[in-house]
Write a protein that holds these residues in place. Structure first.
Motif, PDB file in Angstrom:
ATOM      1  N   GLN A 133      -5.525  -9.768  67.330  1.00 39.80           N
ATOM      2  CA  GLN A 133      -6.772  -9.383  66.669  1.00 39.80           C
ATOM      3  C   GLN A 133      -7.502 -10.645  66.222  1.00 39.80           C
ATOM      4  OE1 GLN A 133      -6.337  -6.329  63.754  1.00 39.80           O
ATOM      5  NE2 GLN A 133      -8.458  -6.422  63.093  1.00 39.80           N
ATOM      6  N   PRO A 134      -8.673 -10.915  66.801  1.00 41.54           N
ATOM      7  CA  PRO A 134      -9.369 -12.172  66.510  1.00 41.54           C
ATOM      8  C   PRO A 134     -10.209 -12.075  65.241  1.00 41.54           C
ATOM      9  CG  PRO A 134     -10.586 -10.953  68.129  1.00 41.54           C
ATOM     10  CD  PRO A 134      -9.374 -10.112  67.794  1.00 41.54           C
ATOM     11  N   LYS A 135     -10.695 -13.197  64.813  1.00 37.99           N
ATOM     12  CA  LYS A 135     -11.642 -13.264  63.711  1.00 37.99           C
ATOM     13  C   LYS A 135     -13.033 -13.447  64.281  1.00 37.99           C
ATOM     14  CE  LYS A 135      -8.419 -13.212  60.508  1.00 37.99           C
ATOM     15  NZ  LYS A 135      -8.274 -12.072  59.574  1.00 37.99           N
ATOM     16  N   MET A 136     -13.999 -12.953  63.551  1.00 42.72           N
ATOM     17  CA  MET A 136     -15.400 -13.120  63.948  1.00 42.72           C
ATOM     18  C   MET A 136     -16.196 -13.388  62.679  1.00 42.72           C
ATOM     19  SD  MET A 136     -17.659 -10.482  66.294  1.00 42.72           S
ATOM     20  CE  MET A 136     -19.187 -10.998  67.094  1.00 42.72           C
ATOM     21  N   SER A 137     -17.009 -14.417  62.681  1.00 41.07           N
ATOM     22  CA  SER A 137     -17.709 -14.814  61.461  1.00 41.07           C
ATOM     23  C   SER A 137     -18.685 -13.728  61.022  1.00 41.07           C
ATOM     24  CB  SER A 137     -18.472 -16.118  61.684  1.00 41.07           C
ATOM     25  OG  SER A 137     -19.582 -15.912  62.530  1.00 41.07           O
ATOM     26  N   PHE A 138     -18.981 -13.726  59.739  1.00 38.97           N
ATOM     27  CA  PHE A 138     -19.909 -12.738  59.192  1.00 38.97           C
ATOM     28  C   PHE A 138     -21.259 -12.806  59.887  1.00 38.97           C
ATOM     29  CE2 PHE A 138     -23.582 -12.279  56.323  1.00 38.97           C
ATOM     30  CZ  PHE A 138     -23.548 -10.910  56.126  1.00 38.97           C
ATOM     31  N   PHE A 139     -21.791 -14.009  60.087  1.00 42.24           N
ATOM     32  CA  PHE A 139     -23.137 -14.121  60.648  1.00 42.24           C
ATOM     33  C   PHE A 139     -23.178 -13.695  62.114  1.00 42.24           C
ATOM     34  CE2 PHE A 139     -23.833 -16.797  56.895  1.00 42.24           C
ATOM     35  CZ  PHE A 139     -25.033 -16.268  56.461  1.00 42.24           C
ATOM     36  N   LYS A 140     -22.104 -13.904  62.867  1.00 47.26           N
ATOM     37  CA  LYS A 140     -22.073 -13.404  64.239  1.00 47.26           C
ATOM     38  C   LYS A 140     -22.113 -11.881  64.241  1.00 47.26           C
ATOM     39  CE  LYS A 140     -19.829 -17.129  66.812  1.00 47.26           C
ATOM     40  NZ  LYS A 140     -18.662 -17.516  67.648  1.00 47.26           N
ATOM     41  N   LYS A 141     -21.335 -11.275  63.340  1.00 48.16           N
ATOM     42  CA  LYS A 141     -21.373  -9.817  63.238  1.00 48.16           C
ATOM     43  C   LYS A 141     -22.752  -9.337  62.801  1.00 48.16           C
ATOM     44  CE  LYS A 141     -16.527  -8.833  62.100  1.00 48.16           C
ATOM     45  NZ  LYS A 141     -15.633  -8.234  61.089  1.00 48.16           N
ATOM     46  N   TYR A 142     -23.311 -10.020  61.826  1.00 49.85           N
ATOM     47  CA  TYR A 142     -24.598  -9.605  61.271  1.00 49.85           C
ATOM     48  C   TYR A 142     -25.692  -9.652  62.333  1.00 49.85           C
ATOM     49  CZ  TYR A 142     -29.067 -10.071  58.873  1.00 49.85           C
ATOM     50  OH  TYR A 142     -30.376  -9.928  58.501  1.00 49.85           O
ATOM     51  N   PHE A 143     -25.792 -10.772  63.048  1.00 49.29           N
ATOM     52  CA  PHE A 143     -26.865 -10.910  64.040  1.00 49.29           C
ATOM     53  C   PHE A 143     -26.667  -9.939  65.202  1.00 49.29           C
ATOM     54  CE2 PHE A 143     -27.445 -15.197  62.083  1.00 49.29           C
ATOM     55  CZ  PHE A 143     -28.753 -14.989  61.663  1.00 49.29           C
ATOM     56  N   GLU A 144     -25.428  -9.699  65.591  1.00 48.75           N
ATOM     57  CA  GLU A 144     -25.197  -8.723  66.654  1.00 48.75           C
ATOM     58  C   GLU A 144     -25.606  -7.330  66.211  1.00 48.75           C
ATOM     59  OE1 GLU A 144     -21.512  -6.606  69.022  1.00 48.75           O
ATOM     60  OE2 GLU A 144     -21.324  -8.735  68.536  1.00 48.75           O
ATOM     61  N   LEU A 145     -25.254  -6.962  64.991  1.00 48.24           N
ATOM     62  CA  LEU A 145     -25.619  -5.634  64.489  1.00 48.24           C
ATOM     63  C   LEU A 145     -27.128  -5.498  64.352  1.00 48.24           C
ATOM     64  CD1 LEU A 145     -24.891  -2.869  63.415  1.00 48.24           C
ATOM     65  CD2 LEU A 145     -24.472  -3.894  61.169  1.00 48.24           C
ATOM     66  N   GLN A 146     -27.794  -6.556  63.854  1.00 50.00           N
ATOM     67  CA  GLN A 146     -29.245  -6.504  63.724  1.00 50.00           C
ATOM     68  C   GLN A 146     -29.908  -6.257  65.075  1.00 50.00           C
ATOM     69  OE1 GLN A 146     -31.361  -7.106  60.644  1.00 50.00           O
ATOM     70  NE2 GLN A 146     -29.400  -6.190  60.160  1.00 50.00           N
ATOM     71  N   LYS A 147     -29.444  -6.948  66.090  1.00 53.37           N
ATOM     72  CA  LYS A 147     -30.010  -6.794  67.423  1.00 53.37           C
ATOM     73  C   LYS A 147     -29.837  -5.365  67.925  1.00 53.37           C
ATOM     74  CE  LYS A 147     -29.748  -8.727  72.087  1.00 53.37           C
ATOM     75  NZ  LYS A 147     -29.051  -9.689  72.974  1.00 53.37           N
ATOM     76  N   ARG A 148     -28.639  -4.805  67.742  1.00 58.43           N
ATOM     77  CA  ARG A 148     -28.375  -3.449  68.205  1.00 58.43           C
ATOM     78  C   ARG A 148     -29.200  -2.425  67.427  1.00 58.43           C
ATOM     79  NH1 ARG A 148     -27.797  -1.904  72.266  1.00 58.43           N
ATOM     80  NH2 ARG A 148     -26.422  -0.143  71.853  1.00 58.43           N
ATOM     81  N   MET A 149     -29.381  -2.670  66.121  1.00 61.31           N
ATOM     82  CA  MET A 149     -30.163  -1.748  65.298  1.00 61.31           C
ATOM     83  C   MET A 149     -31.613  -1.688  65.766  1.00 61.31           C
ATOM     84  SD  MET A 149     -28.517  -2.780  61.602  1.00 61.31           S
ATOM     85  CE  MET A 149     -29.552  -1.763  60.563  1.00 61.31           C
ATOM     86  N   PHE A 150     -32.203  -2.840  66.022  1.00 64.97           N
ATOM     87  CA  PHE A 150     -33.600  -2.864  66.441  1.00 64.97           C
ATOM     88  C   PHE A 150     -33.761  -2.312  67.858  1.00 64.97           C
ATOM     89  CE2 PHE A 150     -33.963  -6.133  63.030  1.00 64.97           C
ATOM     90  CZ  PHE A 150     -34.933  -5.476  62.285  1.00 64.97           C
ATOM     91  N   GLU A 151     -32.806  -2.609  68.745  1.00 65.74           N
ATOM     92  CA  GLU A 151     -32.868  -2.049  70.089  1.00 65.74           C
ATOM     93  C   GLU A 151     -32.793  -0.522  70.057  1.00 65.74           C
ATOM     94  OE1 GLU A 151     -30.781  -5.726  72.635  1.00 65.74           O
ATOM     95  OE2 GLU A 151     -29.662  -3.902  72.143  1.00 65.74           O
TER      96      GLU A 151
END
Length: 761
Positions: free
Chosen positions: A539-557
């Motif tokens: 199970q890898p780690k993923m930084s908060f900002f990587k998660k945040y920007f990915e979620l923002q992109k998906r939300m707007f799409e």
């Protein structure tokens, strides 16, 4: 240095003739935000009226709040999201997380486990689900909205009866009552909008007194404005419109401070600017990020929102299938293809053929259909074999990212094919079919080649870029004609295709919606490859900002993709007069329903006063241009001051919806409506006391008599409007609470404009 108050047109108050100056007017800026009190009123009347507002707000929102004890309208979404928080299951939504986290915290307080998932409108709430607590939370916020409207008008220095009128516009508004009684986000959104406006007015009034600049209360109200604004945008992204409204006033205020007559040093001016940036931009963004931090911390388990996120994101979730069930993909594996956005399988059936001719006269290939289905069949028609396109490849060779392959449909022994024939329901796209293995020859071979074009799921081992089931996402791009396989959620195919989703070749391969695929599983997986993925995946780690920007992109799409028709969607031009509404709930057995519309008396009056205001402004500007005076100075300061700010704030919360392509509903107008309630109340008082032909009369007795007469007119007008608003609220009561059964005649009598009620037959 003291900041000099400036009157209308930039004239200093020192230059105003003594007879023209009325100390009851309080100036809050040059040509802007003039908050005035025509005559002093006893504080006791403010207290009495405020308590009356709170009493009726509680009464209208609390009464029978437990009924109906069923899932109503968007409770199906926001109640469900709260349950996912309580079970820590990752979900996906278009809106920021604050509102849903607040609802879930209530469930946490009563030790609710979130087992009920609010699956469908009309489901009875089982025992133990704290739906009443959830509704009470919004109810209290709805009462708070009414209270804040009263307080805002009081801060604008208006009379108690005017404050009462503005609040009663909201207290007895059918739409606001409905939104405050259900598990929705709008009550939270609207509460923080009016709280932001109130806090800013408190700050604005303090900053105009130089002696109170940079005091504790000055800092408090400035930072509370920023905090409340962050709450607005942390609930719904339309909160940015409130930033625009307050930003306009902040920008104008800074422009005032730049004036040399303000006698403010450069150092102090810079301090004003930086403190506003800190309080109204930097800190709100930090607070806004905090809710996403909580969102990711709470939702650490795999859940229904996994497929919206990248495989890299999904691997960070506990119990994620991408982490537990992913398998290496080899050539000659028999697999099924899942459409990520629609959760359907690539399907074909030799019994289903495209018809010879479509209703519009177009001719098809009459080939075997290819579609997308939920795969509730037991006929194994969703299994495809991955065939290599180069010689010497066997079943021990892994399928690489971006590989070009053939896809063999196992049940019909045919190969997937795209060709330049129009698809059934989207003539601009290509038909997707299959061709029997024995019929593949040199002429049509190249029409059977597809590229597994990489979208996401970076190789865990870059040295071996082998694809994995569940993990890799890709487009199926036809090599010959450069189209990508696209599944359409609507319209569904006719009976001749068993009502499946259409699959065709989309020429716009750069698009991502409904054309991202993954391989779900491998049929008859060899035992030597049936390993636990934990042997390879950690199970890898993923930084908060990587998660945040990915979620923002998906939300707007996803938000932009909400363009399909809805029976109760409406266009913005219908909203100000509430010409249409939304059916929130109905019960066939009792013929009861809840229908969402505004209070037509209030909404129509407000738009009438908006039009009058616009006419007054235009006429005044024309008269002024020609050197004539239309209205007295103090009325003019109001018209171009706080009334103008409220008018622009209404436009800021309303006009942007004309630019949006997504589905729109009447409840999107509620923030603009709240601002219009304040605007209308103030405009009525200003208009009642306005002198349209200024007089030089110095007769104090006559002036006092006119003031008393105007006060009587104001009270009569306000009371008459309140009575009319209450009358309509009561007239629509049965459709607001859903507790009474209307006859067919009564329902038909209420079916005005584009309002479409149930049980009118």
């Amino acid at each position: 240095m003291a900041v000099k108050n400036l009157g209308a047109n930039g004239a200093k108050l020192d230059n105003i003739k003594e007879k023209d100056y009325n100390p009851s007017y309080e100036y809050l800026g040059t040509k802007s935000l003039l908050f005035k009190s025509i005559t002093g009123s006893s504080e006791i009347f403010y207290i009495i009226y405020h308590y009356v507002v709170i009493f009726f707000a509680l009464l209208t929102r609390l009464i029978y709040i437990h009924k109906p004890s069923e899932v109503i309208f968007d409770e199906v979404h926001f109640g469900k999201f709260a349950s996912h928080y309580l079970e820590h299951e990752y979900y996906f939504d278009l809106h920021p997380p604050m509102g849903k986290i607040c609802i879930s915290l209530l469930g946490q307080l009563v030790n609710y486990n979130g087992a009920f998932k609010f699956d469908d409108i009309g489901i009875q709430y089982p025992e133990g689900v704290p739906f009443l607590l959830y509704r009470l939370f919004n109810c209290m916020l709805g009462v708070g909205i009414c209270s804040f409207i009263f307080k805002i008008l009081k801060e604008l220095k208006l009379k108690p009866i005017t404050c009462f009128l503005g609040a009663m516009f909201v207290v007895f508004d059918n739409s606001h009552v409905i939104e405050s009684r259900l598990i929705l986000l709008d009550a939270q959104l609207n509460f923080w909008i009016v709280a932001s406006i109130y806090a800013f007015i408190r700050f604005y009034k303090l900053q105009l007194n130089v002696k109170k600049n940079f005091t504790a209360s000055w800092y408090l109200w400035l930072n509370l404005t920023g905090l409340f604004l962050s709450f607005v945008i942390s609930i719904k992204y339309v909160g940015v419109f409130t930033f625009i409204m307050i930003g306009m006033a902040v920008a104008f205020n800074l422009w005032q401070l730049l004036d040399k007559d303000a006698q403010i040093s450069d150092k102090t001016l810079l301090k004003h600017f930086l403190l506003r940036v800190q309080a109204l931009i930097v800190c709100p963004f930090v607070y806004y990020l905090f809710w996403f931090y909580l969102h990711f911390k709470i939702l650490y388990k795999s859940g229904p929102g996994d497929d919206f996120m990248s495989p890299e994101f999904q691997r960070t979730l506990e119990e994620s299938p991408v982490l537990k069930e992913a398998r290496d993909l080899n050539y000659f594996d028999i697999v099924n293809f899942r459409m990520s956005d629609m959760n359907c399988m690539l399907y074909s059936n030799q019994e289903l053929k495209y018809p010879l001719q479509y209703p519009d006269g177009r001719i098809s290939s009459q080939g075997q259909q290819v579609s997308c289905t939920g795969n509730e069949y037991s006929d194994d028609n969703s299994w495809w074999q991955i065939l290599p396109t180069v010689e010497g490849v066997n079943n021990n060779h892994g399928v690489a990212i971006n590989a070009v392959v053939q896809l063999k449909h196992i049940k019909s022994n045919s190969i997937l094919k795209a060709h330049d024939v129009a698809s059934p329901q989207h003539p601009t796209n290509e038909e997707i079919t299959t061709v029997l293995v024995d019929d593949v020859n040199n002429e049509n071979y190249e029409f059977t080649l597809f590229k597994l074009e990489f979208v996401s799921g970076k190789p865990t081992d870059p040295a071996v870029p082998q694809m994995k089931t569940k993990y890799n996402k890709f487009k199926l791009v036809h090599v010959k004609t450069q189209v990508a396989l696209l599944a359409h959620p609507e319209p569904i195919l006719p009976d001749w295709a068993w009502g499946h989703f259409e699959v065709n070749g989309n020429k716009k391969i750069q698009e991502k919606t409904n054309q991202i695929w993954s391989i779900d599983s491998i049929k008859d997986l060899p035992s030597e490859r049936d390993f636990s993925s934990s042997d390879k995946f950690e199970q890898p780690k993923m930084s908060f900002f990587k998660k945040y920007f990915e979620l923002q992109k998906r939300m707007f799409e996803s938000n932009n993709a909400l363009s399909s028709d809805h029976p109760f969607a409406s266009s913005p031009e219908e909203w100000p007069l509430s010409l249409s509404g939304v059916s929130y709930w109905n019960d066939d057995s009792s013929r009861r329903q809840i229908f969402f519309i505004g209070n037509l008396v209030g909404w129509w009056l407000q738009m009438a006063f908006v039009l009058i205001y616009v006419v007054v402004v235009i006429l005044d500007l024309m008269f002024d241009r020609r050197g004539f005076v239309l209205i007295d100075k103090f009325t003019r300061d109001s018209v171009y001051g706080s009334l103008m700010w409220l008018f622009l704030g209404w436009l800021a919360h309303y006009l942007p919806f004309f630019l949006m392509n997504r589905q729109k509903f009447l409840h999107h107008y509620l923030p603009a409506h709240l601002i219009l309630c304040v605007f209308t109340a103030q405009f009525i008082e200003v208009g009642t006391y306005a002198k349209f032909i200024p007089s030089d009369c110095n007769d104090d007795a006559k002036i006092e008599g006119n003031q008393k007469l105007n006060c009587i007119k104001l009270h009569v007008l306000c009371i008459a409007i309140i009575v009319a608003v209450v009358f309509f609220f009561n007239y629509w009561r049965a459709l607001t609470y859903g507790l009474e059964t209307l006859s067919v005649e009564e329902s038909l009598a209420r079916q005005w404009f584009d309002i479409k009620l149930q049980y009118v037959k």
